[in-house]
Write a protein that holds these residues in place. Structure first.
Motif, short mmCIF file in Angstrom:
data_model
loop_
_atom_site.label_atom_id
_atom_site.label_comp_id
_atom_site.label_asym_id
_atom_site.label_seq_id
_atom_site.Cartn_x
_atom_site.Cartn_y
_atom_site.Cartn_z
N GLN A 61 0.84 -1.21 0.00
CA GLN A 61 0.00 0.00 0.00
C GLN A 61 0.87 1.26 0.00
N LEU A 62 1.96 1.22 0.74
CA LEU A 62 2.89 2.36 0.78
C LEU A 62 3.53 2.58 -0.59
N ARG A 63 4.00 1.50 -1.20
CA ARG A 63 4.60 1.63 -2.54
C ARG A 63 3.56 2.16 -3.53
N GLY A 64 2.36 1.62 -3.48
CA GLY A 64 1.30 2.07 -4.39
C GLY A 64 0.95 3.52 -4.19
N ALA A 65 0.91 3.96 -2.94
CA ALA A 65 0.59 5.37 -2.64
C ALA A 65 1.67 6.30 -3.15
N VAL A 79 -7.74 4.91 -6.22
CA VAL A 79 -9.13 4.62 -5.88
C VAL A 79 -9.23 4.13 -4.44
N LEU A 80 -8.35 3.20 -4.05
CA LEU A 80 -8.39 2.63 -2.71
C LEU A 80 -8.09 3.65 -1.62
N GLN A 81 -7.28 4.68 -1.94
CA GLN A 81 -6.77 5.58 -0.92
C GLN A 81 -7.32 7.00 -1.04
N THR A 82 -8.39 7.17 -1.80
CA THR A 82 -9.02 8.49 -1.95
C THR A 82 -10.48 8.39 -1.56
N PRO A 83 -10.94 9.22 -0.62
CA PRO A 83 -12.36 9.18 -0.24
C PRO A 83 -13.24 9.44 -1.47
N PRO A 84 -14.16 8.51 -1.79
CA PRO A 84 -14.95 8.66 -3.01
C PRO A 84 -16.03 9.74 -2.93
N LEU A 106 -2.47 7.81 5.88
CA LEU A 106 -3.54 6.82 5.86
C LEU A 106 -3.53 6.08 7.19
N ASN A 107 -4.72 5.84 7.74
CA ASN A 107 -4.83 5.13 9.01
C ASN A 107 -5.93 4.10 8.92
N HIS A 108 -5.69 2.95 9.51
CA HIS A 108 -6.74 1.95 9.71
C HIS A 108 -6.54 1.38 11.10
N ALA A 109 -7.59 1.40 11.89
CA ALA A 109 -7.52 0.86 13.25
C ALA A 109 -8.83 0.17 13.57
N GLY A 110 -8.75 -0.87 14.37
CA GLY A 110 -9.96 -1.53 14.78
C GLY A 110 -9.69 -2.85 15.46
N ASP A 111 -10.79 -3.45 15.93
CA ASP A 111 -10.65 -4.73 16.62
C ASP A 111 -11.82 -5.65 16.32
N ASN A 118 -3.57 -1.20 14.67
CA ASN A 118 -3.50 0.22 14.34
C ASN A 118 -2.35 0.40 13.36
N VAL A 119 -2.64 0.88 12.16
CA VAL A 119 -1.61 1.07 11.14
C VAL A 119 -1.70 2.49 10.58
N TRP A 120 -0.54 3.09 10.39
CA TRP A 120 -0.42 4.42 9.78
C TRP A 120 0.55 4.32 8.61
N VAL A 121 0.21 4.95 7.51
CA VAL A 121 1.04 4.99 6.32
C VAL A 121 1.27 6.45 5.94
#
Length: 156
Positions: A61-65, A79-84, A106-111, A118-121
């Motif tokens: 994801q980092l390389r793609g971004a 597309v994956l990393q831009t709010p539609p 970019l952040n994704h967190a959850g359980d 918790n991931v940050w890019v």
């Protein structure tokens, strides 16, 4: 990613993966593939993988971004990393501006009520952080957030 699967992790009754804990810090009574939320509640379709494989996913994801050579076409990452629809949510990623990231982060967190991730890019800094704990809830979020903050502090 060779370790990906669905449902809970580990071999039932064996400690071959981190044992899941609920938000109050108590270990679950069981582990294994059947130990997860009902499918309708499952974050990300109840997908799990090893930390090594998830790190590979985050690296991709980092390389793609960054527009670098990656698994998908560059426009797919856009597309994956831009709010539609505006806002800050893009197909699983929260997209925000952070000074430490040099712009977009970019952040994704959850359980799944038993484990927390918790991931940050930070594409402009070519930097990513992935923190996982085997507990859910606010305590887990706070612990991962503190770890993320400490690593960001090292970046500055």
């Amino acid at each position: 990613m060779k370790s990906a699967g669905f449902g809970g992790t580990g071999t039932p009754g064996e400690i071959d993966q981190p044992w899941p804990h609920t938000a109050d810090g108590k270990p679950t009574s069981e582990n294994g593939p059947d130990m997860d939320n009902p499918p309708v509640m499952g974050p990300a379709g109840r997908v799990h993988c090893s930390i090594q494989d998830w790190a590979r996913f985050v690296q991709d994801q980092l390389r793609g971004a960054r527009g670098a050579s990656a698994l998908l076409k560059p426009e797919s990452y856009q597309v994956l990393q831009t709010p539609p629809f505006g806002g800050d949510y893009a197909l699983g990623w929260k997209v925000v501006q952070r000074s430490w990231a040099g712009g977009k982060a970019l952040n994704h967190a959850g359980d799944n009520t038993m484990n927390f991730a918790n991931v940050w890019v930070a594409p402009q800094r070519n930097f990513a952080i992935l923190v996982c704990v085997n507990q859910s809830g606010d305590t887990a979020f706070n612990a991962t957030d503190e770890a993320v903050g400490a690593m960001i502090g090292l970046l500055k």
